[in-house]
Structures are given as C-alpha cells and as structure tokens.
Design a protein around this motif. Structure first.
Motif, PDB file in Angstrom:
ATOM      1  N   LEU A 221      54.180  -0.734  30.623  1.00 30.17           N
ATOM      2  CA  LEU A 221      52.884  -0.153  31.168  1.00 30.17           C
ATOM      3  C   LEU A 221      53.403   0.614  32.502  1.00 30.17           C
ATOM      4  O   LEU A 221      53.678   0.315  33.511  1.00 30.17           O
ATOM      5  N   THR A 222      53.023   2.165  32.363  1.00 30.42           N
ATOM      6  CA  THR A 222      53.146   2.801  33.340  1.00 30.42           C
ATOM      7  C   THR A 222      51.852   3.183  33.902  1.00 30.42           C
ATOM      8  O   THR A 222      50.933   3.802  33.253  1.00 30.42           O
ATOM      9  N   THR A 223      51.817   3.298  35.282  1.00 31.34           N
ATOM     10  CA  THR A 223      50.379   3.588  36.111  1.00 31.34           C
ATOM     11  C   THR A 223      50.576   4.615  37.086  1.00 31.34           C
ATOM     12  O   THR A 223      51.733   4.571  37.766  1.00 31.34           O
ATOM     13  N   SER A 224      49.925   5.547  37.267  1.00 29.86           N
ATOM     14  CA  SER A 224      49.807   6.390  38.244  1.00 29.86           C
ATOM     15  C   SER A 224      48.370   6.719  38.989  1.00 29.86           C
ATOM     16  O   SER A 224      47.353   6.451  38.144  1.00 29.86           O
ATOM     17  N   PHE A 225      48.418   6.977  40.214  1.00 31.53           N
ATOM     18  CA  PHE A 225      47.040   7.321  40.705  1.00 31.53           C
ATOM     19  C   PHE A 225      46.977   8.768  41.404  1.00 31.53           C
ATOM     20  O   PHE A 225      48.188   8.790  42.101  1.00 31.53           O
ATOM     21  N   ASP A 226      46.011   9.280  41.256  1.00 31.76           N
ATOM     22  CA  ASP A 226      45.852  10.702  41.705  1.00 31.76           C
ATOM     23  C   ASP A 226      44.961  10.705  42.925  1.00 31.76           C
ATOM     24  O   ASP A 226      44.637  11.788  43.293  1.00 31.76           O
ATOM     25  N   GLY A 227      44.726   9.806  43.619  1.00 30.97           N
ATOM     26  CA  GLY A 227      43.777   9.702  44.659  1.00 30.97           C
ATOM     27  C   GLY A 227      42.300   9.370  44.355  1.00 30.97           C
ATOM     28  O   GLY A 227      41.738   8.894  45.141  1.00 30.97           O
ATOM     29  N   THR A 228      42.021   9.400  43.020  1.00 32.23           N
ATOM     30  CA  THR A 228      40.527   8.883  42.493  1.00 32.23           C
ATOM     31  C   THR A 228      40.915   8.117  41.319  1.00 32.23           C
ATOM     32  O   THR A 228      40.221   6.900  41.263  1.00 32.23           O
ATOM     33  N   ASP A 229      41.375   8.271  40.339  1.00 40.35           N
ATOM     34  CA  ASP A 229      41.560   7.533  38.912  1.00 40.35           C
ATOM     35  C   ASP A 229      42.992   7.042  38.889  1.00 40.35           C
ATOM     36  O   ASP A 229      44.090   7.605  39.304  1.00 40.35           O
ATOM     37  N   TYR A 230      42.945   5.718  38.019  1.00 45.53           N
ATOM     38  CA  TYR A 230      44.215   5.119  37.714  1.00 45.53           C
ATOM     39  C   TYR A 230      44.189   5.685  36.115  1.00 45.53           C
ATOM     40  O   TYR A 230      43.313   5.599  35.480  1.00 45.53           O
ATOM     41  N   SER A 231      45.711   6.365  35.910  1.00 43.73           N
ATOM     42  CA  SER A 231      45.915   6.824  34.518  1.00 43.73           C
ATOM     43  C   SER A 231      46.951   5.966  33.970  1.00 43.73           C
ATOM     44  O   SER A 231      48.147   5.334  34.937  1.00 43.73           O
ATOM     45  N   PHE A 232      46.929   5.376  32.632  1.00 43.93           N
ATOM     46  CA  PHE A 232      47.887   4.409  32.254  1.00 43.93           C
ATOM     47  C   PHE A 232      48.433   5.060  30.972  1.00 43.93           C
ATOM     48  O   PHE A 232      48.134   5.688  30.216  1.00 43.93           O
ATOM     49  N   ARG A 233      49.945   4.800  30.735  1.00 44.19           N
ATOM     50  CA  ARG A 233      50.419   4.599  29.575  1.00 44.19           C
ATOM     51  C   ARG A 233      51.225   3.638  29.213  1.00 44.19           C
ATOM     52  O   ARG A 233      51.846   2.862  29.859  1.00 44.19           O
ATOM     53  N   LEU A 234      50.708   2.988  27.984  1.00 43.04           N
ATOM     54  CA  LEU A 234      51.187   1.727  27.423  1.00 43.04           C
ATOM     55  C   LEU A 234      52.179   2.011  26.189  1.00 43.04           C
ATOM     56  O   LEU A 234      51.952   2.722  25.092  1.00 43.04           O
ATOM     57  N   PHE A 235      53.395   1.279  26.533  1.00 41.17           N
ATOM     58  CA  PHE A 235      54.472   1.432  25.223  1.00 41.17           C
ATOM     59  C   PHE A 235      54.588   0.492  24.444  1.00 41.17           C
ATOM     60  O   PHE A 235      54.736  -0.835  25.249  1.00 41.17           O
ATOM     61  N   ASP A 236      54.565   0.178  23.132  1.00 45.35           N
ATOM     62  CA  ASP A 236      54.742  -0.792  22.426  1.00 45.35           C
ATOM     63  C   ASP A 236      56.203  -1.442  22.420  1.00 45.35           C
ATOM     64  O   ASP A 236      57.094  -0.793  23.061  1.00 45.35           O
ATOM     65  N   PRO A 237      56.557  -2.683  21.845  1.00 46.20           N
ATOM     66  CA  PRO A 237      57.871  -3.133  21.906  1.00 46.20           C
ATOM     67  C   PRO A 237      58.838  -2.299  21.085  1.00 46.20           C
ATOM     68  O   PRO A 237      60.032  -2.479  21.447  1.00 46.20           O
TER      69      PRO A 237
END
Length: 776
Positions: free
Chosen positions: A365-381
């Motif tokens: 799970l990769t999370t980034s924050f742009d100052g307002t919103d959290y964005s997520f990228r989820l990778f399977d096994p």
C-alpha cells in the motif's frame, strides 16, 4: 663454417630446450583445475645470403600461446551458473519436501485428531473426560502449527546465513580478480602470462557458481570488467566493489543483496542474479514465504471457524461460548500484520473477516498526501495494482481518516497515515502480510473443558419460493432469547389506516377509529354528524349518505344517538357491500357536533405465531406496541423488534411485494446435552470453506504439498539437464585446452631427440673447428 654450424646447433638446442620446458610444464599441470595447455610457436630464422645462395640460420621461439577458445570458455561459465543454480534449488527443495512429509503432515494429523475428538464428544456432550480430550487435541494442533512455523523460519534463517557466507566468498573473488587485473597491467607483456590468465578464468568460473557473470575487456587495458546479475559491476579494472546483505524496507526480515560503492549501498535486483545466490533468494522469497503464508492461512481458517462456532453456542454452564483458540482479530494481531518504515506514524489495522476469500502473499500500500487529500495505490500479492471495475483507483482519494477498505476477505482500517497531518508531498509504502505469522500466533485460550460450547441455537429463516419481491430476511443476532422460541410467519399486507377527528365540537363525546379495521373497501373521507333530533348520520366527501348498521343489523341512513350498538360501535356498509366497524362514539355529543374519519390503505408487516395463530406484538420506532409495522421498515437498519425485547431479532430489506411471506424458526439458546455445535465443528474438516469455496482447510495443505512436490520434481529434472549441459561444455573446453598425457609424452620424446641432435651438431662443429686449427 664451423662458426655457422655452431650457431645452428645452439639455435636448435635453445628451441628444443624451450619446447621441453613447455611440454614439462603441461605435464606438471595435467591435473591443475582450469589450466590451459600451452603451445610453442616455433619458426625458422631468417636465411642469410652467401656465395650467391641463401643459407638457413636455424630456428627461434616466436611465442608461447595457450590453447583457449573464448566461446567455449563463455559457454562453460554460463553452464556453471545454471548448474549451480539448479543444484542449490534442488537441495533446498529436498529440505522443503521433507518438511511437508514430516512436520507439516503432523499438523494435518493433529487437526484430524481434533476433529475426531470432537466427533467422540458429540456422542457424549456432557462427559468431562471427552471434553478434556478435545482441549488436549486443540493444544496439540496449535503446537503443531507453531512447530511448522518454527521449522520454516529456521530454514529461512539458514538460507540468510548461507547468503551471508556466499557473499563473503563473492567479495573475496572480486578482490582476487582485481588483484589479477593489477598484475596483468603491471607485468611486462601481461597478456602473455598464461598461468595468470588461467587463474583469472578459474576465479570467474568459481564466481559463476554464485551469480550470473559477464566479462567485458576494457579497451586499451588488460584489466577486465566483471558484471554480475542483470548489470551490476563487481570488478572494474583494478577496483572491486563489495556485496552485503541489508535489511529490507519496510520488511526488515526480508534482507536484500546490496552492492557497496564507497559509502553508498544500492540494493540490486534479485530476479535475474542467477547462480546459487539467485536460487537461494528465489527459494526464500517464493517458496518458503509462500509456505509460511499457506500454513498461516490454514491456522487462521481453522481457528477462526472453530472460534466462530464456539461463540455462537452455549457451554455446559449455559453461558455463551468463548474463543477456544487465540482470536485472530485481537488488537495486537490487527496491527502486527502491517510492516511500516522505521519511525513511521502510520496506524493501520488489518482484520480477518472472511476466511473463504483470503489469499497468500504480501499486499503493498503506497500512500501520498498533497496537502489536502490522501491518495492510495494498492498492489495485490502478484504485484499488480488493484483497480475498480471502471479502471479507477481501488481506494478512492479522501481528505478524511479513518478509512475502511475491504479487500480479499480483509478489512483495512487506516486510522492514521504518515502523521496527523503528514507533510505536503509526503509519501510512504507499507507492506501488509495477513497470513505470514498465522501459524505462529495460534494458541489455545481455554483451560476449562466445561467452556466448550456444544449447543447452538437453531434458527431458520426462509423466504417463500413463490414470493414476487426480492427482499431478504435475516437475523440480527445468532442468539435470540428463549422467550421467543417458536415458529413464525412474516406477511407483507396492504391494510386500512383509519384516522378520526373531532376538533371544534362543543360536546364532550370521544370519537376513536378502530385500529386494524378491515376497511380496505371503504377508502375515503367521511363526516359523521349528530343533529338536534339526536340522530347520527354519515356522509362521504361528496355529501352522499353512507348506510350504517343499527343494533338489529339492519341497514339505515340514521342511527339513534347515543348509540345503542355494542360498545358504541359505528359500523358502515363498504362499497362492496361488506359491513365494517370503523369507529366508536361515546355519549356527550352536542347538537350539530361533527366528526371526521379518513380511511386510507398502506403496506404493512405483521408477524404471526403459527403455533397459536395469533399476531405478535411488535415495537414501532417510537417504542410503542403495535401489531403491524409500516413497510418498508422506517428504521435505519430495517429491523424488527418484538414487544418486551430490547434488541431487534430480525431484519427485512425493502422490495418485498404485498402477499410475500417468510417463515422463521427460533430455537432455544441453551439446552443441556446439546451437540449441534459439535456436529457443526466436525463439518469444517471437509467443508469447502477456504479458497473461494474450492478447498477445505486440510485441502490447503494438500495443495501446498503438491506444489512443493512438483517444484522438487522440476528441480531434479532441471539439475539433470543442466548437468548434461555442463558436462558437454566441460568436455569442449577440455578438448581444446586440456592436457593429453599421451600427446605430451610423445612431444617429450620428440623434443628430447631434437635436443640431442642439436647437441650433436655442436659437437660436430667443435670437432671441425679443432681439425681446422690443427691443420693450421
């Protein structure tokens, strides 16, 4: 002339001596690994002009070369890498195959022993001895899982130690190759130092056992560049880099190989490193970790299903059952499944919801924050980014936490990510390992055999197959009070609603509508009037008189007031001619008092006890006791609560049609000697409750054992093929570079005779010279 003859003899003597030296050197190194046979390149010396003719001046050694073919040598290096990789893989697969046939199979046997002990207990559910046997079997099963985990982690630890030892040798080889490169540059005509070049090739071939090797010759330099894996330079000229194991990020236990240049350590790709190192990394990451995950999935599936049944039943004391095994969703385990970078403030819980949907492997799970919103990228096994059906991100961006996400039988609750709040532009990657420690964490929490929950309340909820709607009826709890035990029918009906009004009258009479009146055929708005002659009449909203029923049962348009009917009941004639009692009117109405009655219809829900054929009292949203609830249900969770009960019992979704009905059977929550729960526990042994309904818990082990067995078989076959390739490559190199003793012995005799003949020439020259001197 004697002088020329002497020079010819000396020339022959010298060349024969060198031929003998090289031949002897070949014979001495016949058993030296990596030695390349050396060959003397002998040539005739330039002829000299004398007396109108050219006369030969003997021979000389032009060069000493080694019998070497770079293509054959490269093929040997490559086959060495492939053979060592297959051999190392074969050795470790043998260990893992031994694990599945001993340690892991003991786990399966202990699970079967547990099921058998539960089967025996179901025949005598009150027997404390049988109950104690179940507890002992549960402990044995848990210990077997723990032992399997320990065995696999020990194998994994051994692999990491072997990686450390191998890297030490690789580093030593790199330093030796750099030293040889230095010598080749420093020595005069270093490229003709065949023994040093053979040593270099031997070191490269040894290095090829551990990793894939590519050798590049630097232009204008005798120092070779040695590249390992998929492009990392181990030796560049006279400089050698170092390899070392570094902790993974964020999984510290997942150590990676890094190449060190100065103060920088860069992790190198392990996918194509090849050789023994590649085999060990592949075994560790792809086989051992998968085996740990599969054993963990088995332990979680086994313990959670047993715990769920335990907690849905009652024990020997009549109390609700408690967990037999460690709760897979304990607060500690919820957080243990997330691996995050050192110092991270991320707080994520991973809950096991549905064992049937669980998958082995790691999620990223990769999370980034742009100052307002959290964005997520989820990778399977498998390493693929997960997407929604429309191609959008699996986890939508949000500016609010906590956030819950469901994936593959898991619920991820992101309480805090990277801080509160994180810095703008900050990003972070965490690894989610739902199954990895499942086999280590299982344990038995119960020590009192009376706590085994043998009885389970049997509740049955079924929809009539002839229903035309799609509504779903379900229980809100697996446990219902014994006071509600019985059979019921839930009906969706359309019935009349009657609303009486009497505002503004001068009299004191009370006018009340009769709740539940079957007035569906009398829908409309009506006015009831008491005139000065104490006569009561009823008219519809068009002013038409409505027929009423007097105390004799006759149809009339006026009734005497006060009413003389039973209970002061007002009965009207509906549009279909039926008689419907719709209201009551007490004494006390004044002349010209008017009363209103509105009759409408709406859908309702009723619950009928089919044993007594009576409607059950229910609670409406305000807590009032009624027998018909407005449908669709108006509370948030669409729940049905029986009168006298605090908690709801059933829930009915929308979209039922009038005439639809549902049958409900509610059993007793406690029963001494009950065994329904024990019978249900037995079924887990064979039920396909795992792997999306394809496998039982034990089937997962069969799949693991089959997979490891097939990989071992493939490793055996691959090792055999690579051994043949290696033998063929070795033979080609031996044919080109190897020393043949028969050939060298023949050369030794030949050059010995040449040496002796040259010595004879020198003797003849001396004798000739002496003769000439005596003649003078």
């Amino acid at each position: 002339m004697a002088s020329d003859l002497m020079q010819l003899g000396i020339s022959g003597l010298r060349t024969s001596q060198k031929q003998l030296d090289v031949t002897s050197h070949n014979i001495s190194n016949v058993h030296t690994p990596g030695y390349s046979r050396q060959v003397v390149d002998q040539k005739a010396a330039d002829a000299q002009w004398s007396g109108g003719n050219y006369y030969g001046s003997g021979a000389y050694i032009d060069s000493v070369n080694r019998a070497y073919d770079q293509f054959a040598a490269r093929e040997l290096t490559l086959s060495t890498t492939q053979l060592e990789e297959s051999n190392v893989r074969q050795q470790h697969m043998m260990m893992l195959d031994d694990f599945t046939s001993k340690s892991a199979v003991n786990t399966v046997n202990s699970m079967n022993d547990f099921y058998n002990s539960v089967r025996s207990l179901s025949d005598h559910p009150n027997d404390l001895g049988s109950r104690q046997t179940v507890l002992e079997s549960a402990n044995q099963a848990a210990n077997s899982f723990n032992n399997s985990y320990e065995t696999l982690t020990n194998i994994r630890r051994d692999v990491n130690e072997q990686l450390d030892v191998t890297l030490e040798r690789v580093n030593a080889l790199g330093q030796e190759l750099a030293a040889i490169n230095t010598s080749l540059q420093e020595l005069p005509d270093g490229d003709k130092n065949h023994d040093l070049l053979d040593k270099q090739r031997g070191l490269i071939n040894e290095l090829a056992k551990y990793t894939k090797v590519t050798v590049l010759a630097d232009k204008g330099s005798l120092a070779d560049k040695v590249i390992i894996g998929s492009g990392d330079t181990l030796v560049s000229g006279v400089e050698s880099s170092q390899l070392k194991m570094v902790s993974g990020d964020p999984d510290l236990e997942n150590k990676q190989i890094a190449i060190v240049n100065g103060n920088q350590a860069k992790a190198i790709k392990s996918d194509h490193i090849g050789g023994g190192l590649g085999a060990m990394l592949s075994i560790r990451d792809d086989v051992i970790d998968k085996s740990l995950d599969e054993m963990g999935r088995m332990a979680i599936g086994f313990s959670k299903q047993i715990n769920d049944l335990q907690q849905s039943g009652t024990d020997l004391t009549g109390a609700m059952g408690s967990a037999l095994f460690t709760d897979v969703n304990s607060p500690t385990l919820l957080k243990e499944r997330v691996l995050k970078p050192l110092g991270s403030q991320t707080d994520i819980d991973v809950k096991i919801d549905n064992v049937n949907a669980l998958k082995v492997g790691d999620y990223k799970l990769t999370t980034s924050f742009d100052g307002t919103d959290y964005s997520f990228r989820l990778f399977d096994p498998a390493g693929n980014e997960m997407k929604q059906a429309d191609g959008s991100a699996y986890i939508a961006a949000t500016d609010t936490l906590p956030l819950e996400v469901n994936v593959d039988g898991l619920t991820l609750t992101m309480n805090t990510v990277m801080g509160t709040p994180p810095a703008t532009g900050q990003s972070e990657t965490v690894i989610i390992q739902p199954m990895r420690r499942g086999a280590a964490n299982i344990g038995v929490e119960m020590n009192d055999p009376r706590g085994l929950a043998g009885h389970r309340q049997t509740n049955i909820v079924e929809a009539n197959p002839n229903n035309t709607g799609t509504a779903q009826l379900s229980q809100t709890s697996q446990q219902t009070p014994d006071a509600l035990a019985g059979t019921y029918q839930i009906d969706i009906i359309n019935s009349a609603d009657l609303v009486a009004g009497n505002t503004g009258n001068s009299g004191t009479a009370t006018f009340e509508a009769i709740s539940g009146a079957a007035a569906e055929n009398a829908v409309g708005n009506y006015t009831i009037t008491v005139n000065a002659a104490n006569k009561l009449s009823m008219a519809d909203d068009s002013g038409n008189a409505v027929k009423l029923i007097d105390d004799t049962g006759a149809e009339v348009t006026e009734l005497d007031y006060p009413l003389t009917t039973t209970g002061n009941t007002l009965t009207m004639v509906a549009s279909d001619g039926s008689q419907v009692s719709v209201a009551t009117l007490s004494n006390g109405a004044a002349a010209n008092d008017e009363f209103t009655l509105a009759i409408t219809t709406s859908d309702k829900l009723t619950v009928r006890n089919t044993q007594t054929n009576t409607l059950m009292d229910l609670k409406d949203d305000a807590g009032n006791t009624i027998q018909a609830l407005a449908y669709p249900l108006t509370n948030a969770n669409k729940e049905i609560t029986f009168a006298g009960q605090t908690n709801p019992t059933l829930s009915l979704s929308d979209d039922a049609n009038v005439g639809d009905n549902f049958s409900v059977t509610l059993g007793r929550s406690s029963a001494v000697g009950g065994n329904t729960n024990f019978l249900a526990m037995q079924q887990i042994q064979h039920e396909k409750t795992m792997n999306e309904g394809k496998s039982s818990v034990i089937d997962l082990f069969e799949g693991l054992a089959t997979d490891i067995g097939m990989q071992k078989s493939n490793a055996d076959k691959t090792a055999e093929v690579n051994q043949l390739d290696f033998d063929a490559a070795s033979e080609r190199v031996s044919n080109i570079s190897g020393v043949n003793l028969d050939e060298e012995a023949a050369n030794l005799m030949k050059f010995q005779q040449s040496y002796m003949a040259s010595s004879r020439i020198m003797s003849v020259a001396k004798e000739t010279f002496d003769t000439l001197m005596r003649a003078v």
